[in-house]
Design a protein around this motif. Structure first.
Motif, PDB file in Angstrom:
ATOM      1  N   ASN A  71       0.793  -1.223   0.000  1.00  0.00           N
ATOM      2  CA  ASN A  71       0.000   0.000   0.000  1.00  0.00           C
ATOM      3  C   ASN A  71       0.833   1.285   0.000  1.00  0.00           C
ATOM      4  OD1 ASN A  71      -1.814  -2.125   1.918  1.00  0.00           O
ATOM      5  ND2 ASN A  71      -2.808  -1.167   0.160  1.00  0.00           N
ATOM      6  N   TRP A  72       2.051   1.196   0.465  1.00  0.00           N
ATOM      7  CA  TRP A  72       3.003   2.324   0.371  1.00  0.00           C
ATOM      8  C   TRP A  72       4.332   1.701  -0.013  1.00  0.00           C
ATOM      9  CZ3 TRP A  72       7.665   4.196   1.993  1.00  0.00           C
ATOM     10  CH2 TRP A  72       7.884   5.579   1.924  1.00  0.00           C
ATOM     11  N   VAL A  73       4.940   2.222  -1.058  1.00  0.00           N
ATOM     12  CA  VAL A  73       6.214   1.668  -1.550  1.00  0.00           C
ATOM     13  C   VAL A  73       7.174   2.826  -1.770  1.00  0.00           C
ATOM     14  CG1 VAL A  73       7.360   0.345  -3.381  1.00  0.00           C
ATOM     15  CG2 VAL A  73       4.988  -0.199  -2.769  1.00  0.00           C
ATOM     16  N   PHE A  79      11.537   4.474  -1.351  1.00  0.00           N
ATOM     17  CA  PHE A  79      12.972   4.301  -1.112  1.00  0.00           C
ATOM     18  C   PHE A  79      13.473   5.364  -0.149  1.00  0.00           C
ATOM     19  CE2 PHE A  79      12.327   2.359  -5.269  1.00  0.00           C
ATOM     20  CZ  PHE A  79      13.081   1.203  -5.170  1.00  0.00           C
ATOM     21  N   TYR A  80      14.388   4.962   0.705  1.00  0.00           N
ATOM     22  CA  TYR A  80      15.162   5.901   1.522  1.00  0.00           C
ATOM     23  C   TYR A  80      16.629   5.688   1.191  1.00  0.00           C
ATOM     24  CZ  TYR A  80      11.241   7.028   4.638  1.00  0.00           C
ATOM     25  OH  TYR A  80      10.049   7.476   5.156  1.00  0.00           O
ATOM     26  N   PHE A  81      17.391   6.804   1.179  1.00  0.00           N
ATOM     27  CA  PHE A  81      18.830   6.701   0.929  1.00  0.00           C
ATOM     28  C   PHE A  81      19.614   7.442   1.998  1.00  0.00           C
ATOM     29  CE2 PHE A  81      16.982   5.847  -3.213  1.00  0.00           C
ATOM     30  CZ  PHE A  81      17.678   4.690  -3.554  1.00  0.00           C
ATOM     31  N   GLU A 130       1.297  10.608   1.683  1.00  0.00           N
ATOM     32  CA  GLU A 130       2.417  11.463   2.068  1.00  0.00           C
ATOM     33  C   GLU A 130       2.855  11.106   3.474  1.00  0.00           C
ATOM     34  OE1 GLU A 130       2.614  15.867   1.995  1.00  0.00           O
ATOM     35  OE2 GLU A 130       1.462  15.597   0.143  1.00  0.00           O
ATOM     36  N   THR A 131       4.152  11.194   3.723  1.00  0.00           N
ATOM     37  CA  THR A 131       4.648  10.848   5.061  1.00  0.00           C
ATOM     38  C   THR A 131       5.402  12.019   5.671  1.00  0.00           C
ATOM     39  OG1 THR A 131       6.111   9.379   6.295  1.00  0.00           O
ATOM     40  CG2 THR A 131       6.688   9.727   3.984  1.00  0.00           C
ATOM     41  N   ASP A 132       5.306  12.138   7.000  1.00  0.00           N
ATOM     42  CA  ASP A 132       6.087  13.154   7.728  1.00  0.00           C
ATOM     43  C   ASP A 132       7.544  12.734   7.838  1.00  0.00           C
ATOM     44  OD1 ASP A 132       3.854  14.648   8.231  1.00  0.00           O
ATOM     45  OD2 ASP A 132       3.502  13.793  10.226  1.00  0.00           O
ATOM     46  N   GLY A 148      18.904   4.324  13.459  1.00  0.00           N
ATOM     47  CA  GLY A 148      18.467   3.748  14.736  1.00  0.00           C
ATOM     48  C   GLY A 148      16.996   3.987  15.031  1.00  0.00           C
ATOM     49  N   LYS A 149      16.384   5.004  14.369  1.00  0.00           N
ATOM     50  CA  LYS A 149      14.981   5.320  14.662  1.00  0.00           C
ATOM     51  C   LYS A 149      14.029   4.591  13.713  1.00  0.00           C
ATOM     52  CE  LYS A 149      15.279   8.989  17.573  1.00  0.00           C
ATOM     53  NZ  LYS A 149      15.436   8.645  18.935  1.00  0.00           N
ATOM     54  N   GLY A 150      12.996   4.011  14.304  1.00  0.00           N
ATOM     55  CA  GLY A 150      11.991   3.335  13.497  1.00  0.00           C
ATOM     56  C   GLY A 150      12.543   2.077  12.842  1.00  0.00           C
ATOM     57  N   ILE A 151      11.716   1.459  12.043  1.00  0.00           N
ATOM     58  CA  ILE A 151      12.119   0.223  11.352  1.00  0.00           C
ATOM     59  C   ILE A 151      13.218   0.554  10.341  1.00  0.00           C
ATOM     60  CG2 ILE A 151      11.288  -1.743  10.003  1.00  0.00           C
ATOM     61  CD1 ILE A 151       9.992  -1.360  12.852  1.00  0.00           C
ATOM     62  N   CYS A 152      13.012   1.662   9.616  1.00  0.00           N
ATOM     63  CA  CYS A 152      13.990   2.050   8.593  1.00  0.00           C
ATOM     64  C   CYS A 152      15.347   2.355   9.222  1.00  0.00           C
ATOM     65  CB  CYS A 152      13.482   3.275   7.828  1.00  0.00           C
ATOM     66  SG  CYS A 152      11.983   2.952   6.895  1.00  0.00           S
ATOM     67  N   ILE A 184      14.542  -0.238   0.486  1.00  0.00           N
ATOM     68  CA  ILE A 184      13.165  -0.126   0.008  1.00  0.00           C
ATOM     69  C   ILE A 184      12.269  -0.436   1.203  1.00  0.00           C
ATOM     70  CG2 ILE A 184      12.990  -2.520  -0.872  1.00  0.00           C
ATOM     71  CD1 ILE A 184      11.228  -1.329  -3.168  1.00  0.00           C
ATOM     72  N   ASP A 185      11.195   0.333   1.306  1.00  0.00           N
ATOM     73  CA  ASP A 185      10.279   0.216   2.441  1.00  0.00           C
ATOM     74  C   ASP A 185       8.865  -0.007   1.890  1.00  0.00           C
ATOM     75  OD1 ASP A 185       8.878   0.479   4.818  1.00  0.00           O
ATOM     76  OD2 ASP A 185       9.103   2.661   4.922  1.00  0.00           O
ATOM     77  N   ILE A 186       8.218  -1.052   2.375  1.00  0.00           N
ATOM     78  CA  ILE A 186       6.837  -1.331   1.960  1.00  0.00           C
ATOM     79  C   ILE A 186       5.957  -1.350   3.201  1.00  0.00           C
ATOM     80  CG2 ILE A 186       5.296  -2.923   0.729  1.00  0.00           C
ATOM     81  CD1 ILE A 186       7.680  -2.465  -1.025  1.00  0.00           C
TER      82      ILE A 186
HETATM   83  N1  SME Z   1       7.404   3.094   9.409  1.00  0.00           N
HETATM   84  C1  SME Z   1       8.749   3.520   9.087  1.00  0.00           C
HETATM   85  C2  SME Z   1       8.780   4.978   8.719  1.00  0.00           C
HETATM   86  C3  SME Z   1       8.606   5.238   7.276  1.00  0.00           C
HETATM   87  S1  SME Z   1       6.999   5.236   6.791  1.00  0.00           S
HETATM   88  O1  SME Z   1       6.478   3.888   6.957  1.00  0.00           O
HETATM   89  C4  SME Z   1       6.862   5.667   5.235  1.00  0.00           C
HETATM   90  C5  SME Z   1       9.678   3.232  10.231  1.00  0.00           C
HETATM   91  O2  SME Z   1       9.245   2.843  11.320  1.00  0.00           O
HETATM   92  O3  SME Z   1      10.873   3.424  10.051  1.00  0.00           O
END
Ligand code: SME
Length: 148
Positions: free
Chosen positions: A37-39, A41-43, A60-62, A69-73, A119-121
């Protein structure tokens, strides 16, 4: 999945600029896999220990900048390993992008052995991701590392 990989190849073999390729891959994955549902990229931001949002499709994401270290990404930026989250409500270190998101998978991108992004899904379904998803997304990440 094999057919989808060939369509991904077509995008990477095209003459588009690399950001356009990434945008098209996001769109293809979201169009073809119902629970993506959301696809996006982060670099990595140069030498800084933070991730910057790249091409994406979905709400859109904040979270346009994520410190390591923060969040899943941010955790994947440090662990260098794919992170499958079957149920985001069970995670303490999670950054919510949308209240609809129930699960997430993040796969790192390596170039010359370095973790340069991911890549983040996000999915609105609980526990949808299988080894097939990991395999597909690892394939995408390998192709991405060839064009950036
Ligand atoms: N859920 C992610 C943040 C990115 S948004 O899902 C687009 C995280 O915990 O790192």
């Amino acid at each position: 999945m094999e057919q989808l990989k060939r369509r991904i190849d077509t995008i990477f073999n095209s003459s588009h600029l690399s950001d356009e390729k990434l945008q098209k891959v996001c769109q293809l994955l979201q169009d073809e896999i119902s629970y993506y549902n959301w696809v996006g990229f982060y670099f990595r931001n140069g030498e800084k220990e933070e991730l910057i949002l790249g091409p994406y499709v979905g709400a859109e994401t904040d979270h346009t900048i994520i410190p390591f270290g923060k969040g899943i990404c941010g955790q994947v930026a440090v662990s260098n390993e794919t992170f499958v989250v079957p149920d985001v409500s069970a995670q303490d270190n999670y950054l919510s992008c949308s209240i609809e998101t129930k699960s997430e998978i993040v796969v790192p991108i390596f170039k010359n052995g370095e973790n340069i992004g991911q890549i983040d899904i996000d999915s609105h379904v609980i526990n949808p991701f299988t080894k097939e998803d990991e395999d597909l997304l690892e394939y995408v990440c390998t192709r991405v590392s060839e064009v950036i």
